[in-house]
Scaffold this motif. Sequence first.
Motif, PDB file in Angstrom:
ATOM      1  N   VAL A  84      -5.330  13.395 -13.181  1.00  0.00           N
ATOM      2  CA  VAL A  84      -4.956  14.022 -11.902  1.00  0.00           C
ATOM      3  C   VAL A  84      -6.082  13.856 -10.886  1.00  0.00           C
ATOM      4  N   VAL A  85      -7.322  14.117 -11.338  1.00  0.00           N
ATOM      5  CA  VAL A  85      -8.463  13.997 -10.424  1.00  0.00           C
ATOM      6  C   VAL A  85      -8.619  12.548  -9.958  1.00  0.00           C
ATOM      7  N   THR A  86      -8.492  11.623 -10.882  1.00  0.00           N
ATOM      8  CA  THR A  86      -8.644  10.200 -10.534  1.00  0.00           C
ATOM      9  C   THR A  86      -7.552   9.748  -9.568  1.00  0.00           C
ATOM     10  N   LEU A  87      -6.313  10.144  -9.845  1.00  0.00           N
ATOM     11  CA  LEU A  87      -5.206   9.755  -8.981  1.00  0.00           C
ATOM     12  C   LEU A  87      -5.317  10.396  -7.598  1.00  0.00           C
ATOM     13  N   THR A  88      -5.792  11.630  -7.566  1.00  0.00           N
ATOM     14  CA  THR A  88      -5.976  12.291  -6.266  1.00  0.00           C
ATOM     15  C   THR A  88      -7.036  11.565  -5.440  1.00  0.00           C
ATOM     16  N   ALA A  89      -8.132  11.176  -6.117  1.00  0.00           N
ATOM     17  CA  ALA A  89      -9.181  10.433  -5.420  1.00  0.00           C
ATOM     18  C   ALA A  89      -8.662   9.079  -4.950  1.00  0.00           C
ATOM     19  N   ALA A  90      -7.831   8.436  -5.782  1.00  0.00           N
ATOM     20  CA  ALA A  90      -7.276   7.138  -5.400  1.00  0.00           C
ATOM     21  C   ALA A  90      -6.326   7.282  -4.216  1.00  0.00           C
ATOM     22  N   GLU A  91      -5.646   8.431  -4.137  1.00  0.00           N
ATOM     23  CA  GLU A  91      -4.690   8.626  -3.052  1.00  0.00           C
ATOM     24  C   GLU A  91      -5.380   8.759  -1.702  1.00  0.00           C
ATOM     25  N   VAL A  92      -6.554   9.355  -1.694  1.00  0.00           N
ATOM     26  CA  VAL A  92      -7.226   9.615  -0.418  1.00  0.00           C
ATOM     27  C   VAL A  92      -8.221   8.521  -0.050  1.00  0.00           C
ATOM     28  N   PRO A 137       0.816  -1.226   0.000  1.00  0.00           N
ATOM     29  CA  PRO A 137       0.000   0.000   0.000  1.00  0.00           C
ATOM     30  C   PRO A 137       0.849   1.276   0.000  1.00  0.00           C
ATOM     31  N   THR A 138       1.990   1.228   0.707  1.00  0.00           N
ATOM     32  CA  THR A 138       2.850   2.411   0.750  1.00  0.00           C
ATOM     33  C   THR A 138       3.443   2.722  -0.617  1.00  0.00           C
ATOM     34  N   SER A 139       3.906   1.694  -1.301  1.00  0.00           N
ATOM     35  CA  SER A 139       4.488   1.905  -2.634  1.00  0.00           C
ATOM     36  C   SER A 139       3.423   2.359  -3.625  1.00  0.00           C
ATOM     37  N   VAL A 140       2.205   1.859  -3.451  1.00  0.00           N
ATOM     38  CA  VAL A 140       1.113   2.298  -4.329  1.00  0.00           C
ATOM     39  C   VAL A 140       0.866   3.790  -4.161  1.00  0.00           C
ATOM     40  N   LYS A 141       0.852   4.254  -2.902  1.00  0.00           N
ATOM     41  CA  LYS A 141       0.635   5.675  -2.647  1.00  0.00           C
ATOM     42  C   LYS A 141       1.779   6.510  -3.210  1.00  0.00           C
ATOM     43  N   ARG A 183      -7.871   2.112  -4.949  1.00  0.00           N
ATOM     44  CA  ARG A 183      -6.592   2.810  -5.092  1.00  0.00           C
ATOM     45  C   ARG A 183      -5.780   2.203  -6.237  1.00  0.00           C
ATOM     46  N   ARG A 184      -5.739   0.873  -6.288  1.00  0.00           N
ATOM     47  CA  ARG A 184      -4.992   0.237  -7.376  1.00  0.00           C
ATOM     48  C   ARG A 184      -5.673   0.494  -8.733  1.00  0.00           C
ATOM     49  N   SER A 185      -7.016   0.456  -8.735  1.00  0.00           N
ATOM     50  CA  SER A 185      -7.732   0.740  -9.983  1.00  0.00           C
ATOM     51  C   SER A 185      -7.472   2.175 -10.448  1.00  0.00           C
ATOM     52  N   GLY A 186      -7.457   3.122  -9.503  1.00  0.00           N
ATOM     53  CA  GLY A 186      -7.159   4.510  -9.853  1.00  0.00           C
ATOM     54  C   GLY A 186      -5.756   4.661 -10.383  1.00  0.00           C
ATOM     55  N   LEU A 187      -4.811   3.889  -9.800  1.00  0.00           N
ATOM     56  CA  LEU A 187      -3.423   3.942 -10.276  1.00  0.00           C
ATOM     57  C   LEU A 187      -3.341   3.460 -11.726  1.00  0.00           C
ATOM     58  N   VAL A 188      -3.993   2.330 -12.000  1.00  0.00           N
ATOM     59  CA  VAL A 188      -3.967   1.783 -13.360  1.00  0.00           C
ATOM     60  C   VAL A 188      -4.631   2.748 -14.345  1.00  0.00           C
ATOM     61  N   PHE A 189      -5.779   3.308 -13.951  1.00  0.00           N
ATOM     62  CA  PHE A 189      -6.495   4.242 -14.820  1.00  0.00           C
ATOM     63  C   PHE A 189      -5.648   5.487 -15.097  1.00  0.00           C
ATOM     64  N   GLY A 190      -4.956   5.979 -14.058  1.00  0.00           N
ATOM     65  CA  GLY A 190      -4.108   7.145 -14.231  1.00  0.00           C
ATOM     66  C   GLY A 190      -2.962   6.883 -15.192  1.00  0.00           C
ATOM     67  N   VAL A 191      -2.345   5.705 -15.074  1.00  0.00           N
ATOM     68  CA  VAL A 191      -1.256   5.336 -16.001  1.00  0.00           C
ATOM     69  C   VAL A 191      -1.767   5.291 -17.434  1.00  0.00           C
ATOM     70  N   VAL A 192      -2.958   4.675 -17.602  1.00  0.00           N
ATOM     71  CA  VAL A 192      -3.534   4.578 -18.950  1.00  0.00           C
ATOM     72  C   VAL A 192      -3.824   5.964 -19.511  1.00  0.00           C
ATOM     73  N   CYS A 193      -4.389   6.844 -18.690  1.00  0.00           N
ATOM     74  CA  CYS A 193      -4.718   8.197 -19.153  1.00  0.00           C
ATOM     75  C   CYS A 193      -3.460   8.967 -19.548  1.00  0.00           C
ATOM     76  N   ILE A 194      -2.427   8.891 -18.711  1.00  0.00           N
ATOM     77  CA  ILE A 194      -1.189   9.618 -19.007  1.00  0.00           C
ATOM     78  C   ILE A 194      -0.542   9.081 -20.274  1.00  0.00           C
ATOM     79  N   GLY A 195      -0.464   7.756 -20.394  1.00  0.00           N
ATOM     80  CA  GLY A 195       0.125   7.171 -21.593  1.00  0.00           C
ATOM     81  C   GLY A 195      -0.657   7.517 -22.843  1.00  0.00           C
ATOM     82  N   ILE A 218       0.701  11.784 -10.122  1.00  0.00           N
ATOM     83  CA  ILE A 218       0.011  13.077 -10.055  1.00  0.00           C
ATOM     84  C   ILE A 218       0.956  14.192 -10.522  1.00  0.00           C
ATOM     85  N   GLY A 219       2.207  14.121 -10.072  1.00  0.00           N
ATOM     86  CA  GLY A 219       3.191  15.111 -10.514  1.00  0.00           C
ATOM     87  C   GLY A 219       3.454  15.011 -12.016  1.00  0.00           C
ATOM     88  N   VAL A 220       3.573  13.764 -12.512  1.00  0.00           N
ATOM     89  CA  VAL A 220       3.822  13.577 -13.944  1.00  0.00           C
ATOM     90  C   VAL A 220       2.662  14.123 -14.773  1.00  0.00           C
TER      91      VAL A 220
END
Length: 232
Positions: free
Chosen positions: A192-200, A3-7, A207-219, A14-16
């Motif tokens: 950014v919005v999705t990743l922020t929501a996943a972070e909190v 969980p820590t590494s996911v956060k 949280r993991r789904s938000g991480l995957v979605f954020g990666v897909v959106c950025i790519g 979010i920064g990227v």
Amino acid sequence: MTPTSVKRWIALLIGVATISAGVLTWRGGQIGSSASFNDRQSVGEQVDLDNAEVDVTIEAARQARQYDRYLAEYAVADGLDNDAEQLRTAGKPELADLAARQADQRRQAAETRANDAGVFGSLTLSDPHSAAPTTPRVFDLQERVHELRVLETTSLGSSGDLQPQKWADKSDRIRVRIRNLTYWVGLLLIAVVTLTAAEVTVSQRLRRSGLVFGVVCIGTAWIGALATGFAT
């Protein structure tokens, strides 16, 4: 992945995503200045073409009036020739010769005036020693307008090849690129919005789904931007 590494990954992404949105926005503004330049160039060349067309219309109208005067002079000369023939028939050769000379002078003056006015082309020079033709020369208004347009375009010098539509088309293509970049910036903001929501969120699955979605959106945003608007 703990969980820590996911956060940590979420915070990094979010920064990227934020930096990526800034870069795409900067690129959109940069190429937008090129669109403004193309617009000014298109308008400037269109104004030059419009002014040239006005000049051509005015000059063609002036030359047409000069040609009407030219025809009128020839009509007077023809009348004098008729008078000369009648005088010869009446047995008055001296008066007939005088009428004939006046007719020739009329034609010569008409030729000189028309040539000086450019009625038969700017390269036509008057020769006072050559006899004027006995019948009026032909004046083709449409052909003369075409010649005047060529002269007006040539007189513009190095900018003679005016193509305002070409600049307008370039500007339109740039605006399409800017619009595409705007779409990808919007996708990055969604990331950014999705990743922020996943972070909190407290749910690890979300949280993991938000991480995957954020990666897909950025790519997707970067691939799309590079393919449709970022590069030249």
